[in-house]
Design an enzyme around this catalytic site. Structure first.
Site, short mmCIF file in Angstrom:
data_model
loop_
_atom_site.label_atom_id
_atom_site.label_comp_id
_atom_site.label_asym_id
_atom_site.label_seq_id
_atom_site.Cartn_x
_atom_site.Cartn_y
_atom_site.Cartn_z
N HIS A 1 0.81 -1.22 0.00
CA HIS A 1 0.00 0.00 0.00
C HIS A 1 0.84 1.27 0.00
O HIS A 1 0.62 2.18 -0.79
CB HIS A 1 -0.94 0.00 1.21
N ASP B 1 -4.12 7.00 1.82
CA ASP B 1 -4.61 5.72 1.34
C ASP B 1 -6.12 5.77 1.54
O ASP B 1 -6.59 6.21 2.59
CB ASP B 1 -3.98 4.58 2.16
C1 U2F Z 1 -1.95 -6.53 -1.27
O1 U2F Z 1 -1.11 -7.16 -2.23
P1 U2F Z 1 0.31 -7.84 -2.19
O2 U2F Z 1 1.34 -6.95 -1.68
O3 U2F Z 1 0.27 -9.19 -1.56
O4 U2F Z 1 0.49 -8.16 -3.78
P2 U2F Z 1 0.58 -7.22 -5.05
O5 U2F Z 1 -0.45 -6.15 -5.08
O6 U2F Z 1 0.55 -8.15 -6.17
O7 U2F Z 1 1.98 -6.53 -4.92
C2 U2F Z 1 3.16 -7.25 -4.75
C3 U2F Z 1 4.32 -6.35 -5.19
O8 U2F Z 1 5.54 -6.90 -4.73
C4 U2F Z 1 6.44 -7.03 -5.82
C5 U2F Z 1 5.55 -7.12 -7.05
C6 U2F Z 1 4.39 -6.20 -6.69
O9 U2F Z 1 4.71 -4.86 -7.03
O10 U2F Z 1 6.28 -6.71 -8.18
N1 U2F Z 1 7.27 -8.23 -5.70
C7 U2F Z 1 8.55 -8.18 -6.16
O11 U2F Z 1 9.02 -7.16 -6.67
N2 U2F Z 1 9.34 -9.30 -6.03
C8 U2F Z 1 8.89 -10.44 -5.49
O12 U2F Z 1 9.67 -11.39 -5.42
C9 U2F Z 1 7.54 -10.50 -5.05
C10 U2F Z 1 6.75 -9.37 -5.17
C11 U2F Z 1 -3.20 -7.39 -1.16
F1 U2F Z 1 -2.84 -8.63 -0.69
C12 U2F Z 1 -3.89 -7.51 -2.50
O13 U2F Z 1 -5.06 -8.28 -2.38
C13 U2F Z 1 -4.22 -6.12 -3.07
O14 U2F Z 1 -4.76 -6.24 -4.37
C14 U2F Z 1 -2.95 -5.26 -3.09
C15 U2F Z 1 -3.22 -3.83 -3.54
O15 U2F Z 1 -4.06 -3.16 -2.66
O16 U2F Z 1 -2.33 -5.24 -1.80
#
Ligand code: U2F
Length: 454
Positions: A20, A119
């Site tokens: 976030h 946010d």
């Molecule tokens: C929450 O999401 P997450 O943080 O679990 O997952 P993403 O929205 O997909 O974001 C993960 C980010 O971490 C990066 C990837 C994304 O930018 O490129 N990343 C990385 O660079 N290298 C890695 O090895 C692993 C990940 C929530 F859980 C979701 O349901 C929501 O949709 C989201 C947005 O509010 O937030």
């Protein structure tokens, strides 16, 4: 150059969990770079600030100043191991933790805030802004469809009921959501604990957003025109300003484990890339099922693995797959998804991951876990047709093999690739100079760099 005469102070309130705070900082940096008359005070927890500002020098920050707020955990806090506990404690500490930090700054500076960029989850930013006669610009960091669900939660509760619901019912009474089923809705909307801290917060957000000066979204118009129109009719202003990976400067992604070099040794569109974001680790039996499928299938794989792979994956798996697979603790995901060798993304359907895979042009195999992820999966599979959910929503060996086969070597997979290329083009168009997202960014800059007239 003529210097603007008034100096404005803007408060930025980040939500310190998952992905976030990072995207919010990307947006603020984009605005700050063209707003020299504004100082941005960026409030988040110590841990979150340490992570998103890491590697940045004072001069990189310019007119952005990080400030820590209380995380809700006392000094003698002992984690119970429940992943939601720190989130709930944090939510219980709001809005007081932000208020204290903000009031201290106002007193020190002798100047109040002209605008609050928050946010969207931090709905109380709207009340604070009204008290201060300031503007309120909430940022929604996920997709339009989940945003609409939260804005219309009361309508959904009235039409569907609460908890005793028909999971198979389609949401055909809301424009743009007719393919969505009740079972796809995030927990806390009509099912689950409606009075849990997170459910209450996001419900209040939905009620508060129509009062915002403008709601910013990390997305682009062309992905969801019908829902965008519906949201526009409910907000004072809706500003699609994404995808941030195209419209804002991105932090440098180190490739400490040589993922890109490894990828270049493989054929075009042949590799399965696997990652479940920053919050989720699949349960043990599903990790085993996924590993068994990866071992058996013909496709090479690159897995960004949260936790101890040696301990969590089946015995002997690492040795047996050494030539076809690579497991790393963290990967430069965006660069990976843009690499020609990647043919499918096995994902939890987090919003940032979806935007990144669209920009990379890679179809998805989805295993959603919580929040917006089921809803995202439904749209990916049924509306956008750019991926598939695994059968019955859980990893089994046969379900994974079927999904990999479908996306990597069937005609259907080709169609998905064509569809995703269309969305990529739409995103690129929005992010071009004078594209819709860029025009909205200009509007946003204008809004943040001027004061309320009354
Ligand atoms: C929450 O999401 P997450 O943080 O679990 O997952 P993403 O929205 O997909 O974001 C993960 C980010 O971490 C990066 C990837 C994304 O930018 O490129 N990343 C990385 O660079 N290298 C890695 O090895 C692993 C990940 C929530 F859980 C979701 O349901 C929501 O949709 C989201 C947005 O509010 O937030």
């Amino acid at each position: 150059p003529v210097m603007p005469s008034t100096v404005l102070h803007v408060a930025v309130l980040a939500f310190p969990f998952g992905s976030h705070a990072g995207p919010l900082l990307s947006l603020v940096r984009r605005i700050a770079a063209v707003a020299p008359n504004v100082t941005f005070f960026f409030f988040s927890t110590e841990k979150s600030n340490a992570s998103i500002f890491s590697g940045m020098e004072k001069e990189d920050l310019g007119n952005i100043k990080p400030y820590n707020v209380y995380d809700g955990l006392s000094d003698n806090y002992v984690p119970s191991g429940h992943p939601l506990e720190p989130v709930n404690r944090f939510i219980n500490a709001t809005p007081g933790n932000y208020r204290v930090a903000m009031q201290k700054l106002v007193a020190e500076n002798g100047k109040s805030f002209s605008c609050l960029i928050t946010d969207a989850l931090l709905w109380f930013g709207g009340e604070m802004a009204e008290e201060m006669n300031a503007k309120w610009v909430p940022l929604w960091t996920a997709g339009h469809h989940s945003l609409l669900v939260h804005v219309l939660t009361d309508v959904l509760r009235q039409k569907i009921g609460c908890n005793d619901v028909c999971e198979d019912q389609n949401i055909d009474f809301i424009p743009g959501l007719s393919a969505v089923k009740v079972a796809d809705l995030p927990e806390g909307v009509v099912t689950g604990e409606l009075d849990a801290p997170f459910s209450v917060m996001i419900h209040k957000m939905g009620l508060m957003l129509p009062r915002a000066t403008a709601v910013a979204v990390n997305s682009f118009q062309g992905i969801n025109p019908l829902i965008v129109d519906e949201l526009k009719s409910r907000f004072q202003q809706l500003l699609n300003v994404g995808p941030f990976i195209l419209t804002t400067q991105q932090p440098f992604l180190p490739d400490d484990h040589g993922c890109l070099e490894w990828l270049s040794k493989h054929r075009n569109a042949s590799v399965a890339y696997i990652s479940f974001g920053t919050v989720v680790t699949p349960p043990p039996q599903e990790l085993t099922a996924l590993a068994d499928a990866l071992e058996e299938c013909e496709f090479p794989f690159l897995w960004s693995f949260r936790g101890n792979a040696e301990k969590l994956l089946p015995k002997g798996f690492l040795e047996k797959t050494r030539t076809k697979g690579k497991i790393v603790p963290w990967a430069p995901q965006l660069d990976i998804l843009k690499h020609a060798s990647v043919g499918v993304f096995v994902t939890h359907s987090g919003w940032n991951s979806i935007l990144e895979t669209i920009v990379g042009g890679v179809p998805m195999v989805c295993r959603p876990f919580f929040g917006d992820q089921n809803l995202n999966t439904r749209l990916i599979e049924t509306v956008w047709e750019i991926g598939v959910g695994v059968d019955n929503g859980v990893f089994t060996k046969s379900a994974v093999l079927k999904a990999l086969e479908l996306t990597l070597s069937s005609e259907k997979g080709k169609l998905m690739r064509q569809k995703i290329a269309m969305f990529k083009e739409s995103a690129m168009k929005a992010a071009k100079p004078n594209g819709n997202s860029q025009t909205n960014l200009k509007t946003l800059v204008e809004l943040v760099t001027t004061e309320n007239s009354t």
